[in-house]
Design an enzyme around this catalytic site. Structure first.
Site, PDB file in Angstrom:
ATOM      1  N   LYS A 161      40.571  17.774  47.797  1.00 13.31           N
ATOM      2  CA  LYS A 161      39.978  16.862  48.765  1.00 13.31           C
ATOM      3  C   LYS A 161      40.641  15.492  48.785  1.00 13.31           C
ATOM      4  O   LYS A 161      40.699  14.808  47.775  1.00 13.31           O
ATOM      5  CB  LYS A 161      38.487  16.705  48.485  1.00 13.31           C
ATOM      6  CG  LYS A 161      37.706  17.946  48.891  1.00 13.31           C
ATOM      7  CD  LYS A 161      36.239  17.809  48.582  1.00 13.31           C
ATOM      8  CE  LYS A 161      35.529  16.926  49.599  1.00 13.31           C
ATOM      9  NZ  LYS A 161      34.098  16.755  49.256  1.00 13.31           N
ATOM     10  N   GLY A 182      40.422  17.529  35.125  1.00 15.81           N
ATOM     11  CA  GLY A 182      40.180  18.833  34.517  1.00 15.81           C
ATOM     12  C   GLY A 182      41.171  19.899  34.963  1.00 15.81           C
ATOM     13  O   GLY A 182      41.689  20.652  34.142  1.00 15.81           O
TER      14      GLY A 182
END
Ligand code: 3PG
Ligand code: MG
Length: 368
Positions: free
Chosen positions: A174, A320
């Site tokens: 995004k 992550g």
């Protein structure tokens, strides 16, 4: 003002210490997929124990929305922690209590009860103004743990004194999540390389067709504005690996045909991006270049991971997914610093500060 360090605490010998860690580890079928965040808290725990303190640790795990949910029990974390260090108590998932995210003083009361000192080592959660993070420093002498302090040191160094050229590589799905950090970084970096799902909104802003690729159409104008004032610093893919309507995988140019879906950067872009990385004095990488969980779309992320490993400059991986990627491709130990923070590292780079850090600096024992 500096963060209070472990050495700034009153003598911890014989005292009880509340340790906020970020043990929010990826779980699959109740098993820990990656224990980096647990291992990363060990030096602080050992320091406290070596100085005679008893440690009670606490953390959130997942997003259980303020009520107990066995799926997010701390049991697997407790088991792993017990293998790494002995004698640490671990409280159940903080987010089983709605007071954690609401920063409820009643939860802070319960957390600090019976505790003498507070140590925050939860860098990955330092962007959350939650009860366990901003509450205890108002009540107890407090300090940053070793991990938190080192994260701030490394990421702060990227803001203050990066060796040039400073190259940032951003990916992930995004673009809306990253507009703020892009704005903040554009004044500091020499190159901003963009891949992953977010590149298509930039490509669309340049007038390219993106087919069925991820596109945030309401962000095209923002991307166009960024491209306008970036002064040529933004590097976008020139080829794309895409899935056709009949589900064949092919490399196309920067224009993705109608009905096709771009899922990785192409080999030409992977080579260009790798050159940017190996030519840099400092590299920050956040976000995968494609859908690397699927081998057909892993080549871009793999190439970038290897370029990071081979780069002579100082390399930092945050987030992550990109941290998982450097481990998947076996190069994690060749990276200068793998941050335990995803959102926290981006917000720190965007704002230069985080609620958890501010709270520690305001603690009564903090000094200039
Ligand atoms: C993270 O994994 O990014 C941190 O542990 C924070 O978790 P959160 O995004 O659910 O607040
Ligand atoms: Mg997050």
């Amino acid at each position: 003002m500096r963060l209070p360090q472990l050495e700034d605490l009153p003598d911890p010998s014989g005292s009880r210490v509340l340790l906020r860690a970020d043990f929010n580890v990826p779980l699959k079928d109740g098993h820990i997929e990656d224990d980096l965040r647990i291992r990363a808290a060990v030096p602080t725990i050992q320091w406290l124990q070596d100085h005679g303190a008893h440690v009670t640790a606490c953390s959130h795990l997942g997003r259980p929305k303020g009520k107990p949910d066995p799926k997010y029990s701390m049991a697997p974390v407790r088991e792993r922690l017990d293998e790494l260090v002995q004698g640490v108590d671990l409280i159940e998932n903080l987010r089983f209590d709605p007071g954690e995210e609401a920063n409820d003083p009643a939860l802070v009361d319960r957390l600090v009860e019976g505790q003498d000192l507070y140590v925050d080592d939860a860098f990955g959660a330092a962007h959350r103004a939650h009860a366990s993070i901003v509450g205890p420093p108002q009540r107890l002498p407090s300090a940053a743990g070793r991990l938190l302090a080192e994260e701030v040191d490394v990421l702060g160094g990227l803001l203050d004194r990066p060796r040039k050229p400073f190259v940032t590589v951003l990916g992930g799905a995004k673009v809306s999540d990253k507009l703020g950090v892009i704005d903040a970084l554009l004044t500091r970096v020499d190159r901003l390389v963009i891949g992953g799902g977010m590149c298509f909104t930039f490509l669309a802003a340049q007038g390219h067709s993106v087919g069925d690729s991820l596109l945030e159409s309401e962000r095209v104008d923002d991307c166009r504005r960024l491209l306008g004032y970036a002064d040529g610093k933004i590097v976008l893919p020139t080829d794309i690996v895409a899935l056709s309507p009949s589900r064949e995988v092919r490399t196309v140019g920067a224009d993705v045909p109608d009905g096709w879906k771009g899922l990785d950067i192409g080999p030409g872009s992977a080579a260009e991006f790798s050159d940017e990385v190996t030519g840099a004095g400092t590299v920050l990488w956040n976000g995968p270049m494609g859908m690397f969980e699927d081998d057909r779309f892993a080549a871009g992320t793999r190439a970038l991971a290897h370029a990071m490993a081979d780069a002579p400059g100082f390399t930092v991986v945050g987030g992550g997914d990109s941290a998982a990627a450097v481990r998947k491709f076996g190069v994690a130990d060749q990276i200068g610093w793998v941050s335990t923070g995803g959102g926290a590292s981006l917000e720190f780079l965007e704002y230069g500060d985080l609620p958890g850090l501010e709270a520690l600096r305001k603690a009564s024992n903090a000094r200039d």
